[in-house]
Design a protein around this motif. Structure first.
Motif, PDB file in Angstrom:
ATOM      1  N   VAL A 103       0.839  -1.210   0.000  1.00 46.59           N
ATOM      2  CA  VAL A 103       0.000   0.000   0.000  1.00 46.59           C
ATOM      3  C   VAL A 103       0.865   1.248   0.000  1.00 46.59           C
ATOM      4  N   LEU A 104       1.932   1.235   0.809  1.00 50.58           N
ATOM      5  CA  LEU A 104       2.841   2.384   0.872  1.00 50.58           C
ATOM      6  C   LEU A 104       3.473   2.656  -0.494  1.00 50.58           C
ATOM      7  N   ILE A 105       3.946   1.594  -1.139  1.00 46.15           N
ATOM      8  CA  ILE A 105       4.590   1.747  -2.449  1.00 46.15           C
ATOM      9  C   ILE A 105       3.594   2.262  -3.486  1.00 46.15           C
ATOM     10  N   LEU A 106       2.376   1.687  -3.500  1.00 49.94           N
ATOM     11  CA  LEU A 106       1.351   2.113  -4.462  1.00 49.94           C
ATOM     12  C   LEU A 106       0.965   3.579  -4.248  1.00 49.94           C
ATOM     13  N   CYS A 107       0.816   3.943  -2.962  1.00 47.22           N
ATOM     14  CA  CYS A 107       0.424   5.329  -2.660  1.00 47.22           C
ATOM     15  C   CYS A 107       1.481   6.318  -3.122  1.00 47.22           C
ATOM     16  N   ASN A 108       2.748   5.949  -2.930  1.00 48.04           N
ATOM     17  CA  ASN A 108       3.838   6.862  -3.284  1.00 48.04           C
ATOM     18  C   ASN A 108       4.144   6.887  -4.775  1.00 48.04           C
ATOM     19  N   ASP A 114       0.033  11.942  -0.773  1.00 53.32           N
ATOM     20  CA  ASP A 114       0.966  12.577   0.158  1.00 53.32           C
ATOM     21  C   ASP A 114       1.662  11.511   1.013  1.00 53.32           C
ATOM     22  N   GLU A 115       2.979  11.665   1.191  1.00 58.79           N
ATOM     23  CA  GLU A 115       3.767  10.656   1.897  1.00 58.79           C
ATOM     24  C   GLU A 115       3.277  10.425   3.321  1.00 58.79           C
ATOM     25  N   ASN A 116       2.894  11.485   4.012  1.00 56.61           N
ATOM     26  CA  ASN A 116       2.408  11.350   5.398  1.00 56.61           C
ATOM     27  C   ASN A 116       1.143  10.512   5.465  1.00 56.61           C
TER      28      ASN A 116
END
Length: 218
Positions: A103-108, A114-116
């Motif tokens: 999820v973190l990779i997809l979001c970024n 936004d990273e936060n």
């Protein structure tokens, strides 16, 4: 005195099957008896008194031997069911930890969120996974002694010992999954792939500390 206890146990286990599990059970029970004996001696009992009290408090050893023959000393059928339930919960938890990194990779990288916010989403998923593992640890059934004999104390100790091993294994799994998640989060957030590997060294140190803490508790 150790040999006297061993001789006595050999006599009690003479009808037990010659299997690895029987020998392991006998060794663990011997260690339990020695602990009980040493406690009595440290409380002021003479060696002979402590030996007699310990032996007289062994309880129904025949039940253990029957269990060895029937392969059901500690209700292994129920333990198998509990183990399957535990494995399912741990599998879901590990899946959530892995998904949190995805999820973190997809979001970024894909959705450009936004990273936060991406890190918060990852930590929320990790929190759910952690809660599942904690629930799995605290919901495991505990053995309740039928009486105060050595055999019942041994069964209680055996059950607690198995639970503790499972707990240590779960905690270490959580630590490494969290360390991996932090590694990806920090690396993506700050772009320090060349230095963020140090996190794994920290993780190794934390694992050693966890092992030491449980050893000191014993």
């Amino acid at each position: 005195m150790y040999e006297k206890f061993r001789e006595r146990l050999e006599e009690l286990f003479k009808n037990a099957p010659e299997t690895h599990r029987a020998r392991e059970l006998k060794e663990e029970l011997l260690a339990n008896l020695m602990d009980k004996y040493n406690d009595l001696v440290s409380c002021g009992k003479s060696e002979e008194e402590a030996f007699n009290i310990t032996i007289s408090g062994i309880g129904d050893i025949d039940e253990l031997i029957r269990g060895l023959k029937e392969k059901d000393v500690f209700d292994y059928e129920q333990m198998k069911k509990n183990s399957k339930k535990s494995a399912l919960i741990l599998s879901i938890s590990i899946g959530l930890y892995i998904m949190s990194v995805v999820v973190l990779i997809l979001c970024n990288e894909v959705f450009k969120i936004d990273e936060n916010i991406a890190v918060c989403l990852m930590l929320t998923i990790d929190a759910v996974a952690t809660c599942l593992i904690v629930y799995n640890a605290v919901s495991r059934p505990k053995y309740i002694k039928a009486d105060d004999t050595i055999v019942e104390e041994f069964k209680e100790w055996k059950s607690a010992n198995n639970t503790e091993k499972q707990l240590i294994k779960s905690i270490k799994s959580i630590v490494w999954l969290v360390i991996t998640a932090i590694y990806f989060a920090v690396s993506f957030a700050f772009g320090i792939w060349g230095y963020s590997w140090i996190i794994f060294i920290i993780g190794s140190a934390i694992e050693k500390i966890i092992t030491l803490v449980f050893e000191l508790r014993k």
